[in-house]
Enzyme design. Structure first.
Site, short mmCIF file in Angstrom:
data_model
loop_
_atom_site.label_atom_id
_atom_site.label_comp_id
_atom_site.label_asym_id
_atom_site.label_seq_id
_atom_site.Cartn_x
_atom_site.Cartn_y
_atom_site.Cartn_z
N ALA A 139 122.53 14.67 46.76
CA ALA A 139 123.58 15.20 45.89
C ALA A 139 124.91 14.68 46.43
O ALA A 139 125.02 14.33 47.61
CB ALA A 139 123.53 16.72 45.92
N GLY B 120 118.84 15.46 47.65
CA GLY B 120 118.55 15.49 46.21
C GLY B 120 117.75 14.27 45.75
O GLY B 120 117.06 14.33 44.73
N GLU C 108 114.26 15.05 46.52
CA GLU C 108 113.87 16.11 45.58
C GLU C 108 113.53 15.51 44.21
O GLU C 108 112.57 15.92 43.56
CB GLU C 108 114.99 17.15 45.48
CG GLU C 108 115.13 17.94 46.78
CD GLU C 108 116.37 18.82 46.85
OE1 GLU C 108 117.49 18.27 46.81
OE2 GLU C 108 116.23 20.04 46.92
N1 CAA Z 1 127.31 11.89 48.54
C1 CAA Z 1 128.45 11.23 48.32
N2 CAA Z 1 128.68 9.97 48.75
C2 CAA Z 1 127.72 9.38 49.46
C3 CAA Z 1 126.48 10.01 49.72
C4 CAA Z 1 126.28 11.33 49.23
N3 CAA Z 1 125.14 12.00 49.39
N4 CAA Z 1 125.71 9.17 50.46
C5 CAA Z 1 126.44 8.04 50.62
N5 CAA Z 1 127.64 8.17 50.01
C6 CAA Z 1 128.73 7.19 49.96
C7 CAA Z 1 129.42 7.06 51.32
O1 CAA Z 1 130.36 8.09 51.50
C8 CAA Z 1 130.05 5.69 51.20
O2 CAA Z 1 131.22 5.80 50.40
P1 CAA Z 1 132.59 5.07 50.88
O3 CAA Z 1 132.27 3.61 50.76
O4 CAA Z 1 133.58 5.56 49.87
O5 CAA Z 1 132.83 5.50 52.27
C9 CAA Z 1 129.02 4.90 50.37
O6 CAA Z 1 128.21 5.89 49.72
C10 CAA Z 1 128.11 4.06 51.24
O7 CAA Z 1 127.52 4.89 52.21
P2 CAA Z 1 127.60 4.63 53.78
O8 CAA Z 1 128.80 3.79 54.12
O9 CAA Z 1 127.49 5.94 54.49
O10 CAA Z 1 126.28 3.76 53.98
P3 CAA Z 1 125.44 3.61 55.34
O11 CAA Z 1 124.46 2.52 55.05
O12 CAA Z 1 126.32 3.48 56.52
O13 CAA Z 1 124.63 5.00 55.48
C11 CAA Z 1 123.30 6.85 54.72
C12 CAA Z 1 123.66 5.35 54.56
C13 CAA Z 1 122.59 7.06 56.04
C14 CAA Z 1 122.35 7.18 53.58
C15 CAA Z 1 124.56 7.71 54.65
O14 CAA Z 1 125.33 7.32 53.53
C16 CAA Z 1 124.31 9.19 54.54
O15 CAA Z 1 123.95 9.83 55.51
N6 CAA Z 1 124.49 9.78 53.31
C17 CAA Z 1 124.36 11.18 53.09
C18 CAA Z 1 122.91 11.63 53.06
C19 CAA Z 1 122.82 13.13 52.87
O16 CAA Z 1 123.23 13.91 53.70
N7 CAA Z 1 122.21 13.54 51.74
C20 CAA Z 1 122.03 14.94 51.41
C21 CAA Z 1 123.10 15.41 50.51
S1 CAA Z 1 123.09 17.15 50.27
C22 CAA Z 1 121.97 17.44 49.06
O17 CAA Z 1 121.33 16.55 48.54
C23 CAA Z 1 121.84 18.88 48.67
C24 CAA Z 1 120.87 19.20 47.60
O18 CAA Z 1 119.69 19.25 47.79
C25 CAA Z 1 121.35 19.60 46.31
#
Ligand code: CAA
Length: 258
Positions: free
Chosen positions: A64, A109, A112
Site C-alpha cells: 500500500a 498489500g 495480499e
Molecule cells: N509506498 C509508497 N512509495 C513506495 C513504496 C510504498 N509501499 N514502495 C516504494 N515506494 C517508492 C519509494 O519511496 C521510491 O520513491 P522516490 O523515488 O520518490 O524516493 C520509489 O518507490 C522507489 O523505491 P526505492 O527507492 O525504495 O527502491 P529500492 O529498490 O531501494 O527498495 C523496496 C525497494 C525494498 C521495495 C523499498 O521500496 C521498500 O521497502 N518499500 C516499502 C515496502 C513496504 O513496507 N510495503 C508495505 C506497505 S504497508 C501495507 O502494504 C499495508 C497494508 O497491508 C494495507
C-alpha cells in the site's frame, strides 16, 4: 482509459498490469478505485478465460502507498482497509481463474493482492514479505487472514511478526508460490499454465473455482453439500456430454463452454 493500470486481452488471456513503476506500483486510493472498476468489467467479460496479474518495472507491487497512508486518521485508515478488502474480494471471486505473475517485490498489500489470486508463479528475482510491523501497523488488505490460510499458522506468524523479506525459493518451500522460474521465462510459464487451463471445459473450470473459493469459507459438511450441487450442475452442460463422449470414443474433446 486507466491511469495506473494496463489491460489487454490476447487469445483468451486477460493481462492486468499495475502500471505505476515510479512508486513500485504501490497501491493508493486511485489505483484501488481503478482496480475495483476494472475487476467488475472482467467479471462480466466472457472473452476472458484466465486473468494474469503482474507489475510494470522491477516490482510486482511494493505494498500500500506509505506516503498516502502516513497522515491518515484511524477512521480514514479504516475506510482504506475496507476499500482494499473490497478489491481483494472482487479479485478472489472473479469467475475466471487468476494467476499472479510475480516479477519482483510482492510486499505488504502487494503480497495480499497476489494471495487473492488463485495461483502464483514467481520469477527468481521476486521477493515476498509482510513488512507492516516495521511501519508500526499490521496488514490491512487481508494478509493476517489469507496468509495463515494459505501457508499455515507457523510460517505465516513468522512472516507477519518479523516483517522479514523472503526470496522466491523460500516462498516456494513455504507453499506461497506454485512455481519459480527464470525471470525471462516468467510470462511463458504463466501462459503455459493458462493454456493448460483453457484447454479444459470452461464452465467446469469456473465451477471448480467456485467450489474451491466458496468451500474454503465453509465447514466441511456444507462445503461437500455445495460440491454435490455443483457436480450435478455440470451434467446440465454440453461440455459434460462432449467430454465424456470424447473419452469413450478415444477422441480429443471439443469443448464449447456451453
Ligand atoms: N509506498 C509508497 N512509495 C513506495 C513504496 C510504498 N509501499 N514502495 C516504494 N515506494 C517508492 C519509494 O519511496 C521510491 O520513491 P522516490 O523515488 O520518490 O524516493 C520509489 O518507490 C522507489 O523505491 P526505492 O527507492 O525504495 O527502491 P529500492 O529498490 O531501494 O527498495 C523496496 C525497494 C525494498 C521495495 C523499498 O521500496 C521498500 O521497502 N518499500 C516499502 C515496502 C513496504 O513496507 N510495503 C508495505 C506497505 S504497508 C501495507 O502494504 C499495508 C497494508 O497491508 C494495507
Amino acid at each position: 482509459m486507466y491511469e495506473n493500470l494496463l489491460w489487454e486481452i490476447k487469445e483468451g488471456i486477460g493481462y492486468l498490469t499495475l502500471n505505476r513503476p515510479q512508486s513500485l506500483n504501490a497501491l493508493n486510493n486511485a489505483v484501488l478505485q481503478e482496480l475495483s472498476g476494472l475487476l467488475d468489467e472482467i467479471a462480466e467479460n466472457n472473452e476472458v478465460e484466465v486473468v494474469v496479474v503482474t507489475g510494470a518495472g522491477k516490482a510486482f507491487i511494493a505494498g500500500a502507498d506509505i506516503k498516502e497512508m502516513a497522515e491518515k486518521t484511524a477512521l480514514e485508515a479504516r475506510e482504506f482497509s475496507a476499500l482494499g478488502h473490497e478489491v481483494m474480494l472482487k479479485l478472489e471471486n472473479l469467475p475466471q481463474p487468476t494467476i499472479a505473475a510475480v516479477n519482483g517485490y510482492a510486499l505488504g498489500g502487494g503480497l495480499e493482492l497476489a494471495m487473492a489470486c488463485d495461483m502464483r508463479v514467481a520469477s527468481k528475482k521476486a521477493k515476498f514479505g509482510q513488512p507492516e510491523v516495521g511501519l508500526g501497523v499490521i496488514p490491512g488488505f487481508g494478509g493476517t487472514q489469507r496468509l495463515p490460510r494459505l501457508i499455515g499458522k507457523a510460517f505465516a506468524s513468522e512472516m507477519l511478526y518479523t516483517g522479514g523479506m523472503y526470496d522466491a525459493e523460500q516462498a516456494y518451500q513455504m507453499g506461497l508460490v506454485n512455481r519459480v522460474v527464470e525471470p525471462e521465462e516468467l510470462m511463458d510459464s504463466v501462459e503455459e499454465l493458462a493454456r493448460q487451463i483453457m484447454s479444459k471445459g470452461k464452465i467446469a473450470v469456473q465451477l471448480a473455482k467456485s467450489a474451491v473459493v466458496n468451500g474454503l469459507d465453509m465447514d466441511l459438511d456444507s462445503a461437500l453439500a455445495y460440491e454435490k450441487e455443483i457436480f450435478a450442475l455440470c451434467f446440465a452442460t454440453e461440455d459434460q456430454k462432449e467430454g465424456m463422449r470424447a473419452f469413450i470414443n478415444k477422441e480429443k474433446p471439443q469443448f464449447k463452454g456451453k
